[in-house]
Motif scaffolding. Structure first.
Motif, PDB file in Angstrom:
ATOM      1  N   LEU A  21      51.350 -48.690 -51.976  1.00 23.83           N
ATOM      2  CA  LEU A  21      51.094 -47.661 -50.961  1.00 23.83           C
ATOM      3  C   LEU A  21      52.238 -47.601 -49.953  1.00 23.83           C
ATOM      4  CD1 LEU A  21      47.349 -47.966 -49.849  1.00 23.83           C
ATOM      5  CD2 LEU A  21      48.480 -45.938 -50.738  1.00 23.83           C
ATOM      6  N   LEU A  22      52.665 -48.758 -49.496  1.00 20.08           N
ATOM      7  CA  LEU A  22      53.759 -48.796 -48.525  1.00 20.08           C
ATOM      8  C   LEU A  22      55.013 -48.149 -49.094  1.00 20.08           C
ATOM      9  CD1 LEU A  22      53.446 -52.354 -46.961  1.00 20.08           C
ATOM     10  CD2 LEU A  22      52.838 -50.177 -45.911  1.00 20.08           C
ATOM     11  N   ARG A  23      55.324 -48.466 -50.338  1.00 22.37           N
ATOM     12  CA  ARG A  23      56.545 -47.908 -50.948  1.00 22.37           C
ATOM     13  C   ARG A  23      56.419 -46.404 -51.209  1.00 22.37           C
ATOM     14  NH1 ARG A  23      55.908 -52.487 -54.058  1.00 22.37           N
ATOM     15  NH2 ARG A  23      55.322 -51.223 -55.851  1.00 22.37           N
ATOM     16  N   GLU A  24      55.317 -46.011 -51.806  1.00 24.64           N
ATOM     17  CA  GLU A  24      55.189 -44.630 -52.271  1.00 24.64           C
ATOM     18  C   GLU A  24      54.749 -43.654 -51.183  1.00 24.64           C
ATOM     19  OE1 GLU A  24      52.646 -44.907 -55.699  1.00 24.64           O
ATOM     20  OE2 GLU A  24      54.110 -46.159 -56.769  1.00 24.64           O
ATOM     21  N   ARG A  25      53.799 -44.038 -50.353  1.00 26.01           N
ATOM     22  CA  ARG A  25      53.277 -43.113 -49.360  1.00 26.01           C
ATOM     23  C   ARG A  25      53.988 -43.216 -48.018  1.00 26.01           C
ATOM     24  NH1 ARG A  25      46.942 -43.015 -48.324  1.00 26.01           N
ATOM     25  NH2 ARG A  25      47.011 -42.575 -50.541  1.00 26.01           N
ATOM     26  N   TYR A  26      54.324 -44.453 -47.627  1.00 26.56           N
ATOM     27  CA  TYR A  26      54.887 -44.664 -46.293  1.00 26.56           C
ATOM     28  C   TYR A  26      56.380 -44.977 -46.315  1.00 26.56           C
ATOM     29  CZ  TYR A  26      49.916 -44.780 -45.379  1.00 26.56           C
ATOM     30  OH  TYR A  26      48.579 -44.469 -45.333  1.00 26.56           O
ATOM     31  N   ARG A  27      56.996 -44.886 -47.493  1.00 27.36           N
ATOM     32  CA  ARG A  27      58.444 -44.991 -47.673  1.00 27.36           C
ATOM     33  C   ARG A  27      59.051 -46.330 -47.239  1.00 27.36           C
ATOM     34  NH1 ARG A  27      58.555 -40.456 -49.975  1.00 27.36           N
ATOM     35  NH2 ARG A  27      58.328 -38.428 -49.037  1.00 27.36           N
ATOM     36  N   PHE A  28      58.308 -47.414 -47.443  1.00 27.35           N
ATOM     37  CA  PHE A  28      58.868 -48.746 -47.212  1.00 27.35           C
ATOM     38  C   PHE A  28      59.731 -49.071 -48.418  1.00 27.35           C
ATOM     39  CE2 PHE A  28      56.030 -48.850 -43.811  1.00 27.35           C
ATOM     40  CZ  PHE A  28      56.172 -50.017 -43.080  1.00 27.35           C
ATOM     41  N   ARG A  29      60.980 -49.399 -48.191  1.00 30.40           N
ATOM     42  CA  ARG A  29      61.916 -49.601 -49.300  1.00 30.40           C
ATOM     43  C   ARG A  29      61.713 -50.928 -50.022  1.00 30.40           C
ATOM     44  NH1 ARG A  29      67.499 -48.494 -46.606  1.00 30.40           N
ATOM     45  NH2 ARG A  29      66.399 -47.830 -44.766  1.00 30.40           N
ATOM     46  N   ASP A  30      61.333 -51.971 -49.280  1.00 29.50           N
ATOM     47  CA  ASP A  30      61.277 -53.309 -49.865  1.00 29.50           C
ATOM     48  C   ASP A  30      59.933 -53.967 -49.559  1.00 29.50           C
ATOM     49  OD1 ASP A  30      61.961 -55.681 -51.082  1.00 29.50           O
ATOM     50  OD2 ASP A  30      63.240 -56.373 -49.447  1.00 29.50           O
ATOM     51  N   ALA A  31      58.851 -53.375 -50.071  1.00 31.94           N
ATOM     52  CA  ALA A  31      57.509 -53.921 -49.876  1.00 31.94           C
ATOM     53  C   ALA A  31      57.053 -54.581 -51.163  1.00 31.94           C
ATOM     54  CB  ALA A  31      56.537 -52.823 -49.466  1.00 31.94           C
ATOM     55  N   VAL A  32      56.636 -55.843 -51.064  1.00 34.98           N
ATOM     56  CA  VAL A  32      56.163 -56.591 -52.223  1.00 34.98           C
ATOM     57  C   VAL A  32      54.852 -57.282 -51.873  1.00 34.98           C
ATOM     58  CG1 VAL A  32      58.453 -56.970 -53.224  1.00 34.98           C
ATOM     59  CG2 VAL A  32      57.524 -58.640 -51.603  1.00 34.98           C
ATOM     60  N   SER A  33      54.180 -57.751 -52.893  1.00 32.11           N
ATOM     61  CA  SER A  33      52.904 -58.447 -52.758  1.00 32.11           C
ATOM     62  C   SER A  33      53.121 -59.945 -52.923  1.00 32.11           C
ATOM     63  CB  SER A  33      51.944 -57.946 -53.842  1.00 32.11           C
ATOM     64  OG  SER A  33      50.779 -58.733 -53.906  1.00 32.11           O
ATOM     65  N   LEU A  34      52.337 -60.743 -52.205  1.00 30.84           N
ATOM     66  CA  LEU A  34      52.384 -62.195 -52.378  1.00 30.84           C
ATOM     67  C   LEU A  34      51.616 -62.563 -53.638  1.00 30.84           C
ATOM     68  CD1 LEU A  34      53.130 -65.037 -51.456  1.00 30.84           C
ATOM     69  CD2 LEU A  34      51.056 -65.033 -50.052  1.00 30.84           C
ATOM     70  N   HIS A  35      52.321 -63.083 -54.634  1.00 34.25           N
ATOM     71  CA  HIS A  35      51.716 -63.455 -55.914  1.00 34.25           C
ATOM     72  C   HIS A  35      50.667 -64.549 -55.688  1.00 34.25           C
ATOM     73  CE1 HIS A  35      51.463 -63.974 -60.230  1.00 34.25           C
ATOM     74  NE2 HIS A  35      51.528 -65.274 -60.039  1.00 34.25           N
ATOM     75  N   GLY A  36      49.442 -64.272 -56.099  1.00 40.38           N
ATOM     76  CA  GLY A  36      48.362 -65.249 -55.939  1.00 40.38           C
ATOM     77  C   GLY A  36      47.681 -65.176 -54.587  1.00 40.38           C
ATOM     78  N   GLY A  37      48.222 -64.383 -53.681  1.00 41.19           N
ATOM     79  CA  GLY A  37      47.607 -64.161 -52.378  1.00 41.19           C
ATOM     80  C   GLY A  37      47.504 -65.391 -51.501  1.00 41.19           C
ATOM     81  N   PHE A  38      46.605 -65.303 -50.520  1.00 44.74           N
ATOM     82  CA  PHE A  38      46.439 -66.395 -49.567  1.00 44.74           C
ATOM     83  C   PHE A  38      45.964 -67.676 -50.266  1.00 44.74           C
ATOM     84  CE2 PHE A  38      44.447 -68.921 -46.265  1.00 44.74           C
ATOM     85  CZ  PHE A  38      45.450 -68.904 -45.298  1.00 44.74           C
ATOM     86  N   GLU A  39      45.243 -67.519 -51.350  1.00 47.08           N
ATOM     87  CA  GLU A  39      44.788 -68.712 -52.076  1.00 47.08           C
ATOM     88  C   GLU A  39      45.979 -69.519 -52.575  1.00 47.08           C
ATOM     89  OE1 GLU A  39      42.329 -70.021 -56.039  1.00 47.08           O
ATOM     90  OE2 GLU A  39      41.732 -68.188 -55.032  1.00 47.08           O
ATOM     91  N   ALA A  40      46.973 -68.858 -53.158  1.00 46.24           N
ATOM     92  CA  ALA A  40      48.162 -69.558 -53.635  1.00 46.24           C
ATOM     93  C   ALA A  40      48.924 -70.152 -52.451  1.00 46.24           C
ATOM     94  CB  ALA A  40      49.062 -68.606 -54.415  1.00 46.24           C
ATOM     95  N   TRP A  41      49.004 -69.417 -51.356  1.00 46.98           N
ATOM     96  CA  TRP A  41      49.685 -69.902 -50.145  1.00 46.98           C
ATOM     97  C   TRP A  41      49.039 -71.186 -49.642  1.00 46.98           C
ATOM     98  CZ3 TRP A  41      53.895 -68.772 -47.241  1.00 46.98           C
ATOM     99  CH2 TRP A  41      53.925 -69.279 -45.939  1.00 46.98           C
ATOM    100  N   SER A  42      47.716 -71.222 -49.592  1.00 46.20           N
ATOM    101  CA  SER A  42      47.013 -72.384 -49.049  1.00 46.20           C
ATOM    102  C   SER A  42      47.040 -73.587 -49.983  1.00 46.20           C
ATOM    103  CB  SER A  42      45.565 -72.015 -48.702  1.00 46.20           C
ATOM    104  OG  SER A  42      44.858 -71.646 -49.861  1.00 46.20           O
ATOM    105  N   GLN A  43      47.295 -73.362 -51.265  1.00 49.08           N
ATOM    106  CA  GLN A  43      47.332 -74.458 -52.230  1.00 49.08           C
ATOM    107  C   GLN A  43      48.717 -75.073 -52.369  1.00 49.08           C
ATOM    108  OE1 GLN A  43      45.668 -73.047 -55.892  1.00 49.08           O
ATOM    109  NE2 GLN A  43      43.620 -72.905 -55.045  1.00 49.08           N
ATOM    110  N   HIS A  44      49.741 -74.440 -51.800  1.00 49.59           N
ATOM    111  CA  HIS A  44      51.114 -74.953 -51.900  1.00 49.59           C
ATOM    112  C   HIS A  44      51.693 -75.124 -50.502  1.00 49.59           C
ATOM    113  CE1 HIS A  44      50.442 -73.056 -55.837  1.00 49.59           C
ATOM    114  NE2 HIS A  44      51.172 -74.041 -56.281  1.00 49.59           N
ATOM    115  N   PRO A  45      51.397 -76.254 -49.857  1.00 47.05           N
ATOM    116  CA  PRO A  45      51.877 -76.460 -48.476  1.00 47.05           C
ATOM    117  C   PRO A  45      53.378 -76.621 -48.371  1.00 47.05           C
ATOM    118  CG  PRO A  45      50.662 -78.385 -49.259  1.00 47.05           C
ATOM    119  CD  PRO A  45      50.615 -77.359 -50.351  1.00 47.05           C
TER     120      PRO A  45
END
Length: 145
Positions: free
Chosen positions: A121-145
């Motif tokens: 949405l950020l890239r296509e609708r709101y013209r953000f050039r470099d928007a990416v998703s965090l792979h695995g989300g907050f769960e992956a973030w919290s499991q890899h300190p």
């Protein structure tokens, strides 16, 4: 085949093939797991790369698209702007004021599914050039300190 459980009747419906579709006769040699999004895609950033970016002074803009109750239970990655996905879809233009569409932006959710859509949405609708998703989300973030 359509089945109507109330009347216990069935009906056959013919759906013509899409002429733009290609016929798939075999799986790619590397296997289908890689092509089904099991690994990190070009639309994603992994936890290690995000931690490195946050630690080296080149912190990306962070947007959390989870619901408020999810943030309350699990925590957040700081500093991040909280815009639930539905609000981003409806009112993103107004809610993204102050964010630079030219700057690297990372979107995250609980498991990385909704944030893929949010980054798109950020890239296509709101013209953000470099928007990416965090792979695995907050769960992956919290499991890899």
């Amino acid at each position: 085949l359509l089945w109507d459980a109330l009347t216990m009747t069935t009906q056959s419906v013919t759906i013509p093939a899409d002429p733009r579709s290609r016929e798939i006769r075999e799986l790619p040699p590397e296997g289908y797991g890689e092509t089904c999004g099991v690994g990190v895609t070009q639309e994603e950033i992994d936890v290690d790369a995000l931690r490195a970016a946050l630690g080296n002074g080149h912190a990306p803009q962070l947007i959390d698209v989870r619901e408020s109750w999810e943030r309350a239970i699990a925590g957040v990655i700081e500093p991040s702007l909280h815009i639930p996905l539905g609000k981003l879809e409806r009112d993103g233009a107004a809610l993204l004021t102050g964010f630079d569409p030219a700057a690297p932006t990372v979107v995250y959710c609980a498991h990385g599914v909704r944030s893929l859509y949010g980054a798109r949405l950020l890239r296509e609708r709101y013209r953000f050039r470099d928007a990416v998703s965090l792979h695995g989300g907050f769960e992956a973030w919290s499991q890899h300190p």
